[in-house]
Design an enzyme around this catalytic site. Structure first.
Site, short mmCIF file in Angstrom:
data_model
loop_
_atom_site.label_atom_id
_atom_site.label_comp_id
_atom_site.label_asym_id
_atom_site.label_seq_id
_atom_site.Cartn_x
_atom_site.Cartn_y
_atom_site.Cartn_z
N GLU A 265 -21.67 -5.82 -43.40
CA GLU A 265 -20.38 -5.21 -43.05
C GLU A 265 -20.28 -5.08 -41.55
OE1 GLU A 265 -19.50 -1.39 -44.69
OE2 GLU A 265 -19.75 -1.99 -46.77
N GLU A 319 -7.59 -0.03 -47.92
CA GLU A 319 -7.89 0.64 -49.20
C GLU A 319 -7.40 2.09 -49.13
OE1 GLU A 319 -11.93 -0.61 -50.84
OE2 GLU A 319 -12.07 -1.30 -48.75
N LYS A 322 -9.63 5.56 -50.02
CA LYS A 322 -10.86 5.94 -49.32
C LYS A 322 -10.66 7.29 -48.62
CE LYS A 322 -13.68 3.03 -47.66
NZ LYS A 322 -14.39 2.06 -46.80
N GLU A 328 -10.39 5.13 -42.00
CA GLU A 328 -11.12 4.69 -43.18
C GLU A 328 -10.25 3.89 -44.14
OE1 GLU A 328 -14.42 4.97 -43.89
OE2 GLU A 328 -14.51 5.62 -41.80
#
Length: 506
Positions: A265, A319, A322, A328
């Site tokens: 990542e 997303e 999250k 985030e």
């Protein structure tokens, strides 16, 4: 004698094929997280990935619908066993056997699974689950061995940079002693099975939390200055390399010098809370663009020059479920409706934005004109039509299909070539790079592969693009290294086998 010779050839061929299989060149993949309630279905995601020529994808579980969607696509998948499942996987071999039989084997090899991550960043978990990782990995490996897949699917576990107690200077990199009980058997497992040490790296967090100590350009691969490691004298121009080398020095300090590092990542958020001022689309585009170029050029790091390094960008989508700060939920390259958050070329070959530092800077005052990545698609298309039409009178043959500047096939790239051609034909003046505010003058040559960007004072046209092919193609571009390596190694293998065959016959 003939039979012994046959078996000798077979053994040597097997060894050479193994060497061929391991030589793939560095790659950049994408993390496909699904912690959202508005994402497109997996089959649409699979098509999106293929449309953008992404060949490596990481998912965090073994979702059946996702596995099915990537069948027969050629995309290589890294799948995962979540932290919540570590306990049953570590306790009983039958649990690993059943999971492999039900969740992997029905879809393999149509779905090209190459890695299984067992647990993710377990040292960051509030529960004490790190002791479960190696037993679970051992059971998963045993299940793979029973299926004859342990050579084709590697087993590892991912970690955060918090697994280190020190990361600066890189040569002082060391693992946190409180994780020793977990790391020693883990590293022994990785070394024995030739699996990579998987790390999640985020220079963004280092900058966000220590902006008074970490320059933004250093975190974005844009630094014009160097940071010197006082112990080794090695020079670092970006934080990513420094963090990678800190891992390598930490591994070396425990005498694990053969384990390779893989970045599972990394990325940069495009939006954040009011205090997260560096979380912008421009910074995200800059970081990821420079990272891709850095990886596929196979420059390695100061401590490991030329070393292959595989990297997965985080993440495919924003997303919305999250938790945490606004950033985030904004790491994605795409919105849920599959439109781009910002332009990004996964081949690393396209023209650069004015802030990029990957191409050579002109030392004689030469400038070029390229399209702004902030321009709308409609504005770019209108500008291309004008430049390539009777008004602009630019020869745009080079950006047609099968021509040297057609790839990457997007408006920013095509407009950049057309803009620069018009700019150079008209004296390289500021007015000639206007294009309604969509043109940008840069002092870094946007030329890539066989696509030659003209400059004032030269008479380079499409013919020069085509004529340079022979000269340039003798040195393969980084994006084609894998193919050239594969072809040349195969040729050597065939030549060697024929030689052995003649030897046996004699």
């Amino acid at each position: 004698m003939a039979r012994r010779g046959f078996w000798f050839i077979l053994v040597v061929a097997s060894v050479l094929l193994m060497l061929l299989d391991c030589c793939h060149g560095s790659f950049v993949g994408i993390c496909y997280g699904r912690n959202a309630d508005d994402l497109p279905p997996p089959d649409k995601v699979s098509q999106l990935v293929q449309d953008h020529k992404i060949k490596y994808v990481r998912i965090y579980d073994s979702n059946i619908q996702v596995l099915k969607s990537f069948a027969n696509t050629g995309v290589e998948l890294m799948i995962g066993i979540p932290n919540l499942d570590l306990l049953p996987f570590s306790q009983f071999q039958t649990n690993a056997d059943t999971w492999l039989r039900n969740s992997v084997l029905p879809y393999y090899p149509a779905t090209k699974i190459t890695y299984i991550t067992v647990g993710a960043e377990v040292t960051e978990s509030p529960e004490n689950i790190s002791t479960l990782v190696v037993p679970a990995m051992t059971n998963v490996l045993a299940a793979l061995k029973k299926a004859g897949l342990h050579k084709k699917i590697k087993v590892s576990s991912t970690h955060s940079l918090g697994v280190l107690s020190r990361s600066f200077p890189p040569s002082a990199g060391a693992f946190n002693s409180k994780h020793a009980h977990f790391l020693k058997p883990l590293l022994e497992f990785l070394a024995e099975n030739q699996s990579p040490f998987m790390i999640d790296l985020y220079p963004y967090y280092a900058y966000r939390d220590s902006s008074n100590k970490v320059p933004l350009d250093y975190a974005l691969f844009e630094s014009s200055s160097e940071v010197i490691d006082p112990n080794t004298g090695l020079l670092y121009t970006n934080m990513f390399d420094a963090q990678i080398d800190a891992i390598y020095f930490a591994l070396s300090g425990l005498n694990f010098k053969t384990i390779k590092v893989m970045v599972t990542e990394t990325g940069w958020p495009s939006k954040g809370s009011p205090k997260e001022t560096a979380a912008t689309p421009d910074n995200a585009q800059t970081y990821n663009t420079n990272l891709i170029r850095h990886v596929i050029n196979e420059t390695g790091t100061p401590a490991k020059p030329g070393e292959e390094l595989d990297v997965y960008l985080f993440s495919l989508f924003n997303e919305n479920r999250k938790p945490g700060l606004e950033s985030e939920r904004n790491w994605g390259l795409f919105y849920p409706d599959q439109t781009s958050v910002y332009s990004l070329d996964f081949t690393g070959r396209g023209p650069v934005d004015m802030t990029a530092d990957a191409n050579a800077t002109s030392s004689n005052g030469t400038t070029w004109c390229i399209a702004s990545s902030k321009a709308t698609q409609m504005d770019l298309q209108n500008a291309i039509n004008w430049a390539c039409g009777t008004s602009g009178n630019v020869d745009c043959t080079a950006i047609q299909p099968s021509q040297p500047c057609f790839q990457p096939d997007n408006l920013v790239s095509h407009a950049s070539y057309a803009f620069n051609s018009y700019y150079q034909q008209n004296g390289a003046s500021a007015v000639a790079c206007s294009f309604g505010g969509t043109g940008v003058i840069v002092d870094k040559d946007p030329t890539y592969d066989n696509c030659i960007y003209t400059r004032t004072g030269t008479n380079q046209t499409l013919a020069s693009n085509n004529n340079t092919t022979a000269a340039i193609s003798s040195t393969p571009s980084s994006s084609n290294k894998e193919v050239y390596t594969s072809i040349s190694t195969s040729a050597l293998l065939l030549t060697f086998l024929l030689f052995l065959l003649d030897l046996v016959r004699a």
